[in-house]
Design a protein around this motif. Sequence first.
Motif, PDB file in Angstrom:
ATOM      1  N   TYR A  19      12.767   5.850 -14.264  1.00  0.00           N
ATOM      2  CA  TYR A  19      12.916   4.695 -13.365  1.00  0.00           C
ATOM      3  C   TYR A  19      11.613   4.421 -12.619  1.00  0.00           C
ATOM      4  N   ILE A  20      11.088   5.463 -11.971  1.00  0.00           N
ATOM      5  CA  ILE A  20       9.916   5.244 -11.115  1.00  0.00           C
ATOM      6  C   ILE A  20       8.657   4.956 -11.942  1.00  0.00           C
ATOM      7  N   GLY A  21       8.468   5.720 -13.041  1.00  0.00           N
ATOM      8  CA  GLY A  21       7.247   5.558 -13.842  1.00  0.00           C
ATOM      9  C   GLY A  21       7.260   4.296 -14.696  1.00  0.00           C
ATOM     10  N   ALA A  22       8.460   3.843 -15.077  1.00  0.00           N
ATOM     11  CA  ALA A  22       8.495   2.739 -16.033  1.00  0.00           C
ATOM     12  C   ALA A  22       9.358   1.560 -15.554  1.00  0.00           C
ATOM     13  N   ILE A  23      10.674   1.759 -15.468  1.00  0.00           N
ATOM     14  CA  ILE A  23      11.582   0.611 -15.267  1.00  0.00           C
ATOM     15  C   ILE A  23      11.241  -0.185 -14.001  1.00  0.00           C
ATOM     16  N   LYS A  24      10.900   0.522 -12.933  1.00  0.00           N
ATOM     17  CA  LYS A  24      10.612  -0.174 -11.676  1.00  0.00           C
ATOM     18  C   LYS A  24       9.419  -1.135 -11.860  1.00  0.00           C
ATOM     19  N   GLN A  25       8.454  -0.663 -12.622  1.00  0.00           N
ATOM     20  CA  GLN A  25       7.300  -1.546 -12.901  1.00  0.00           C
ATOM     21  C   GLN A  25       7.735  -2.771 -13.711  1.00  0.00           C
ATOM     22  N   PHE A  26       8.603  -2.545 -14.689  1.00  0.00           N
ATOM     23  CA  PHE A  26       9.015  -3.683 -15.530  1.00  0.00           C
ATOM     24  C   PHE A  26       9.598  -4.789 -14.643  1.00  0.00           C
ATOM     25  N   ILE A  27      10.454  -4.377 -13.715  1.00  0.00           N
ATOM     26  CA  ILE A  27      11.120  -5.371 -12.862  1.00  0.00           C
ATOM     27  C   ILE A  27      10.069  -6.137 -12.051  1.00  0.00           C
ATOM     28  N   GLU A  28       9.104  -5.381 -11.521  1.00  0.00           N
ATOM     29  CA  GLU A  28       8.096  -6.031 -10.674  1.00  0.00           C
ATOM     30  C   GLU A  28       7.238  -7.027 -11.454  1.00  0.00           C
ATOM     31  N   TYR A  29       7.049  -6.741 -12.744  1.00  0.00           N
ATOM     32  CA  TYR A  29       6.147  -7.586 -13.529  1.00  0.00           C
ATOM     33  C   TYR A  29       6.826  -8.771 -14.209  1.00  0.00           C
ATOM     34  N   GLN A  30       8.175  -8.832 -14.172  1.00  0.00           N
ATOM     35  CA  GLN A  30       8.842  -9.805 -15.043  1.00  0.00           C
ATOM     36  C   GLN A  30       8.569 -11.273 -14.690  1.00  0.00           C
ATOM     37  N   ASP A  31       8.155 -11.537 -13.437  1.00  0.00           N
ATOM     38  CA  ASP A  31       7.865 -12.928 -13.086  1.00  0.00           C
ATOM     39  C   ASP A  31       6.425 -13.305 -13.402  1.00  0.00           C
ATOM     40  N   GLU A  32       5.599 -12.282 -13.502  1.00  0.00           N
ATOM     41  CA  GLU A  32       4.162 -12.518 -13.600  1.00  0.00           C
ATOM     42  C   GLU A  32       3.667 -12.553 -15.043  1.00  0.00           C
ATOM     43  N   TYR A  33       4.399 -11.857 -15.929  1.00  0.00           N
ATOM     44  CA  TYR A  33       3.947 -11.708 -17.318  1.00  0.00           C
ATOM     45  C   TYR A  33       5.045 -12.118 -18.285  1.00  0.00           C
ATOM     46  N   GLU A  34       4.622 -12.403 -19.506  1.00  0.00           N
ATOM     47  CA  GLU A  34       5.606 -12.569 -20.571  1.00  0.00           C
ATOM     48  C   GLU A  34       5.952 -11.148 -21.027  1.00  0.00           C
ATOM     49  N   LEU A  35       7.189 -10.759 -20.785  1.00  0.00           N
ATOM     50  CA  LEU A  35       7.533  -9.341 -20.920  1.00  0.00           C
ATOM     51  C   LEU A  35       8.430  -9.076 -22.127  1.00  0.00           C
ATOM     52  N   TYR A  36       8.043  -8.088 -22.928  1.00  0.00           N
ATOM     53  CA  TYR A  36       8.876  -7.598 -24.039  1.00  0.00           C
ATOM     54  C   TYR A  36       9.267  -6.166 -23.697  1.00  0.00           C
ATOM     55  N   ILE A  37      10.557  -5.918 -23.540  1.00  0.00           N
ATOM     56  CA  ILE A  37      11.026  -4.561 -23.221  1.00  0.00           C
ATOM     57  C   ILE A  37      12.045  -4.152 -24.277  1.00  0.00           C
ATOM     58  N   PHE A  38      11.871  -2.966 -24.822  1.00  0.00           N
ATOM     59  CA  PHE A  38      12.792  -2.589 -25.894  1.00  0.00           C
ATOM     60  C   PHE A  38      13.329  -1.169 -25.751  1.00  0.00           C
ATOM     61  N   ILE A  39      14.346  -0.919 -26.565  1.00  0.00           N
ATOM     62  CA  ILE A  39      14.944   0.414 -26.657  1.00  0.00           C
ATOM     63  C   ILE A  39      14.318   1.057 -27.883  1.00  0.00           C
ATOM     64  N   ALA A  40      13.548   2.131 -27.670  1.00  0.00           N
ATOM     65  CA  ALA A  40      12.787   2.719 -28.778  1.00  0.00           C
ATOM     66  C   ALA A  40      13.684   3.676 -29.563  1.00  0.00           C
ATOM     67  N   ASP A  41      14.687   3.096 -30.230  1.00  0.00           N
ATOM     68  CA  ASP A  41      15.684   3.980 -30.859  1.00  0.00           C
ATOM     69  C   ASP A  41      15.159   4.685 -32.109  1.00  0.00           C
ATOM     70  N   LEU A  42      14.198   4.073 -32.824  1.00  0.00           N
ATOM     71  CA  LEU A  42      13.641   4.801 -33.979  1.00  0.00           C
ATOM     72  C   LEU A  42      12.923   6.065 -33.500  1.00  0.00           C
ATOM     73  N   HIS A  43      12.303   5.973 -32.345  1.00  0.00           N
ATOM     74  CA  HIS A  43      11.604   7.146 -31.797  1.00  0.00           C
ATOM     75  C   HIS A  43      12.581   8.270 -31.451  1.00  0.00           C
ATOM     76  N   ALA A  44      13.836   7.899 -31.177  1.00  0.00           N
ATOM     77  CA  ALA A  44      14.818   8.924 -30.816  1.00  0.00           C
ATOM     78  C   ALA A  44      15.156   9.809 -32.010  1.00  0.00           C
ATOM     79  N   LEU A  45      14.774   9.377 -33.213  1.00  0.00           N
ATOM     80  CA  LEU A  45      15.105  10.172 -34.407  1.00  0.00           C
ATOM     81  C   LEU A  45      14.052  11.241 -34.720  1.00  0.00           C
ATOM     82  N   THR A  46      12.973  11.261 -33.949  1.00  0.00           N
ATOM     83  CA  THR A  46      11.892  12.193 -34.291  1.00  0.00           C
ATOM     84  C   THR A  46      12.315  13.654 -34.123  1.00  0.00           C
ATOM     85  N   LEU A  47      13.277  13.902 -33.237  1.00  0.00           N
ATOM     86  CA  LEU A  47      13.874  15.239 -33.155  1.00  0.00           C
ATOM     87  C   LEU A  47      15.369  15.055 -33.414  1.00  0.00           C
TER      88      LEU A  47
END
Length: 327
Positions: A19-47
């Motif tokens: 939340y603090i390192g990532a999601i909170k920043q996303f929220i703050e930036y959503q008005d200022e930038y064109e934002l693409y946010i995704f669920i990295a589910d393929l990465h979840a298969l690495t282990l």
Amino acid sequence: MKRMLSGIKPTGQLTLGNYIGAIKQFIEYQDEYELYIFIADLHALTLPIDPKELRKNTKDLISVYLACGLDPEKVVLFKQSDVHEHAELGYIMACNSYMGELSRMTQYKDKTAKMTTNDSIPTGIFIYPTLMAADILLYDADYIPVGIDQKQHVELTRDLAIRFNNHYSETFVVPEPITPKMGAKINSLSNPEKKMSKSESEKGTIYLLEDLNITRKKIMSAVTDCDNEVIYDPEKKPGISNLLTILSVLTNTSIDSLVSEYQHAGYGTFKKVVADVVCEKLGKLQQKVKDIQSGSLIDQILETGAQKATYTARKKLSKVYRKVGLK
Ligand code: TYM
């Protein structure tokens, strides 16, 4: 408008660090930038991961994105596996990378260091940064908001983009990582010199969707030094400094004013303040997540997001296929 992109992988439960390192920043930036946010589910298969758990984590993650305030009208919100261009460019990026540079990735080294000589190291965790590079480069993203632990992967992405551009002519935007000034690395409560993470000890990690009585207990028993003075000194007082960081970020108050307020309050009182703030924040978040999960918006949001993301990703992949000679 500059473009920004980031993602989180749905392994384990989401943490306060996410939340603090990532999601909170996303929220703050959503008005200022064109934002693409995704669920990295393929990465979840690495282990190895149980499919049921992966489905649940995916649903929790999209719900948390929405509950925290990401607005699907402004942000392209999607699931990585819905846009097959990620895997395709990931392969090309793997071919564009060297074994040496991938072996130098700190996360790979840390993860394999924990394995015994009898464990087989899955290839996925070795080539993982090349898929992450593809995630970023498909969208011509200018900025990548991440916590400190992911910065090295974004730097590798820059190297891969520059190498490709030099070899095949200008194709990719070279992205820049952005880390928050405060909270780029939230540490474990039980081992405050280490990052709080999904795989760290249960006691040291605050999960966003956990029972709040447990959250409170974890904070009240957070490891600290024994001089009882609330001062910010990450080297000598990592535990208290970590709690100060958490409180500062969640209340939008500077460390200096927190120190002048709580310097002599004693650790017990200070920890109680941190626990109250964290539990209040998580309580509200959990209620919103419940409401979102009992509604029926999620599928529609992900479908629309996948369509928008595919539109952008397909154009870029097609260009790459032409450049390398596949078309
Ligand atoms: P992941 O899922 O491990 O973490 C998601 C985000 O949370 C941040 N983070 C933290 N920040 C501060 N303190 C902590 N204790 C903490 N723990 C986690 C991470 O730095 C990250 O920003 N490979 C990525 C997901 C990914 C990605 C991408 C990110 C895949 N493709 C493209 C950006 C762009 C990952 O595993 O993050």
